[in-house]
Design an enzyme around this catalytic site. Structure first.
Site, PDB file in Angstrom:
ATOM      1  N   CYS A  43      31.138  34.076  36.632  1.00 28.28           N
ATOM      2  CA  CYS A  43      31.778  35.393  36.628  1.00 28.28           C
ATOM      3  C   CYS A  43      31.783  36.013  35.228  1.00 28.28           C
ATOM      4  CB  CYS A  43      33.208  35.271  37.136  1.00 28.28           C
ATOM      5  SG  CYS A  43      34.085  36.842  37.172  1.00 28.28           S
ATOM      6  N   CYS A  78      33.610  38.568  34.262  1.00 28.56           N
ATOM      7  CA  CYS A  78      34.791  39.435  34.120  1.00 28.56           C
ATOM      8  C   CYS A  78      35.522  39.146  32.807  1.00 28.56           C
ATOM      9  CB  CYS A  78      35.730  39.263  35.316  1.00 28.56           C
ATOM     10  SG  CYS A  78      36.939  37.935  35.154  1.00 28.56           S
ATOM     11  N   CYS A  99      37.389  35.661  32.847  1.00 28.63           N
ATOM     12  CA  CYS A  99      36.560  34.450  32.749  1.00 28.63           C
ATOM     13  C   CYS A  99      35.823  34.375  31.419  1.00 28.63           C
ATOM     14  CB  CYS A  99      35.571  34.395  33.912  1.00 28.63           C
ATOM     15  SG  CYS A  99      36.394  34.164  35.503  1.00 28.63           S
TER      16      CYS A  99
HETATM   17 ZN   LIG Z   1      36.180  36.264  36.502  1.00 26.28          ZN
END
Ligand SMILES: [Zn+2]
Length: 374
Positions: A308, A310, A313
């Site tokens: 991920c 994001c 993360c």
């Molecule tokens: Zn994430």
């Protein structure tokens, strides 16, 4: 400017990918709409909701009419200005939540009178009032006012309810059309009912198509019937609706629900699951859901999801998220919600790319292999 258009770019089996074009922006489909119940996607700033990949969010008529009130939102310049989101907003009709949240409901042909769950005050929701509220909010995609009965009731009860919802759909269409300026830039979706019954679903689809809507929702699912019964209904329900219009499955769902529904021809979704779960310590990953409160994460320096990209993360460890959630720190809810919304949008992007490239079956098989691997 285009009021509303739906271009299908590619199909793969029953799955489709395309773009809904509206004045406030494009919506890539299959689309997931984060739920912004009370003019906020809980624990998220709107700029971060957009950064997660969302093209559209959902607002709840029932909550907003009670607090702060639709007329007040209108005086403050509408829901977009009030909440700081300038892209499309879909509002529900209030029909579902008035059934699930309010007290002392009385349902008649006119509409539903009920007592607010906040202060007990009496209100009427009817097709006409629901259209007026959604217009006052400044909604881009307006939903017809309908009744969503429990799916476990006798067929004649489901049939009578569906038939009233179809009369309400016609009244919704007429009230929406009377909305002058708003009707020239917003879209109206009808809602198919009929629970799990193929014949009733067909009758509902035909009644809605006869009235004519910009898009069509599949209502009355994800109300406790279970995934197997939902998929069995989705084996026929989407194909009963016009192929050239977006199909929206309301209130769904888990990541594996989304993959199975896209496989069956659904284009749009909304659900509180990624945001609610984020506040409760559940994170969604490509390897299945994770309870971050579990002790096994206490000294785990890795990210919640290796794949991920994001902000959560990229920067924070499972150990830190575990600590925040165990300590009741509000940042824990914020970081996990942000990850979950990114995960849902990456799942949708992955499905869109797979459909466009004609490899959706392989994508779905890979997803299920990893998601359910234990
Ligand atoms: Zn994430």
């Amino acid at each position: 400017m285009t009021r509303f258009a739906f271009d299908i770019h590619a199909t793969d089996g029953k799955a489709r990918t395309g773009t809904i074009r509206m004045m406030r922006g494009d919506i890539r489909t299959p689309a997931f709409m984060p739920v912004g119940t009370a003019a906020t996607v809980k624990a998220m700033k709107m700029e971060d909701v957009h950064a997660s990949g969302a093209d559209i969010i959902l607002g709840n008529t029932y909550h907003l009419m009670l607090r702060p009130g639709a007329e007040r939102v209108a005086r403050l310049g509408g829901l977009h200005k009030f909440g700081g989101w300038d892209r499309p907003i879909l509002t529900d009709s209030g029909g579902y939540q008035v059934m699930s949240l309010s007290d002392l409901r009385k349902i008649t042909e006119e509409g539903v009178t009920f007592a607010s769950h906040l202060d007990g005050s009496r209100h009427l929701l009817s097709p006409e009032r629901s259209m007026e509220i959604q217009r006052l909010l400044g909604s881009d995609i307006v939903m017809c006012f309908d009744e969503c009965p429990r799916a476990d009731q006798p067929r004649d009860v489901i049939a009578k309810s569906m038939e009233m919802s179809m009369r309400w759909a016609r009244r919704s269409r007429e009230a929406f059309n009377a909305g002058a300026e708003h009707a020239e830039r917003a879209a109206l979706f009808g809602i198919q009912q009929g629970a799990l019954d193929e014949g009733l679903r067909k009758a509902s689809a035909d009644a809605l198509t006869d009235i004519g809507f910009d898009g069509y929702a599949i209502g009355g699912l994800a109300v406790g019937e279970g995934q197997e019964a939902m998929f069995a209904t989705l084996d026929f329900a989407p194909q009963q609706l016009p192929a050239d219009r977006p199909r929206y499955l309301m209130g769904v769902g888990k990541p594996d629900d989304l993959v199975g529904a896209v496989e069956r021809g659904v284009d749009m979704f909304d659900c509180v699951l990624p945001t609610r779960s984020g506040r409760n310590g559940q994170g969604f990953t490509w390897n299945g859901p994770v309870n971050i409160r579990n002790a096994r994460h206490a000294e785990d320096t890795g990210p919640l999801d290796e794949r991920c990209p994001c902000p959560t993360c990229t920067k924070y460890s499972r150990a830190y998220l575990h600590h925040l959630h165990k300590s009741g720190e509000m940042l824990g809810a914020m970081l996990l919600t942000e990850h979950n919304l990114w995960f849902y949008q990456q799942l949708m992007a992955g499905m869109r790319a797979a459909i466009a490239e004609g490899r959706f079956a392989a994508f779905a098989a890979d997803f299920r292999r990893d998601y359910f691997a234990r």
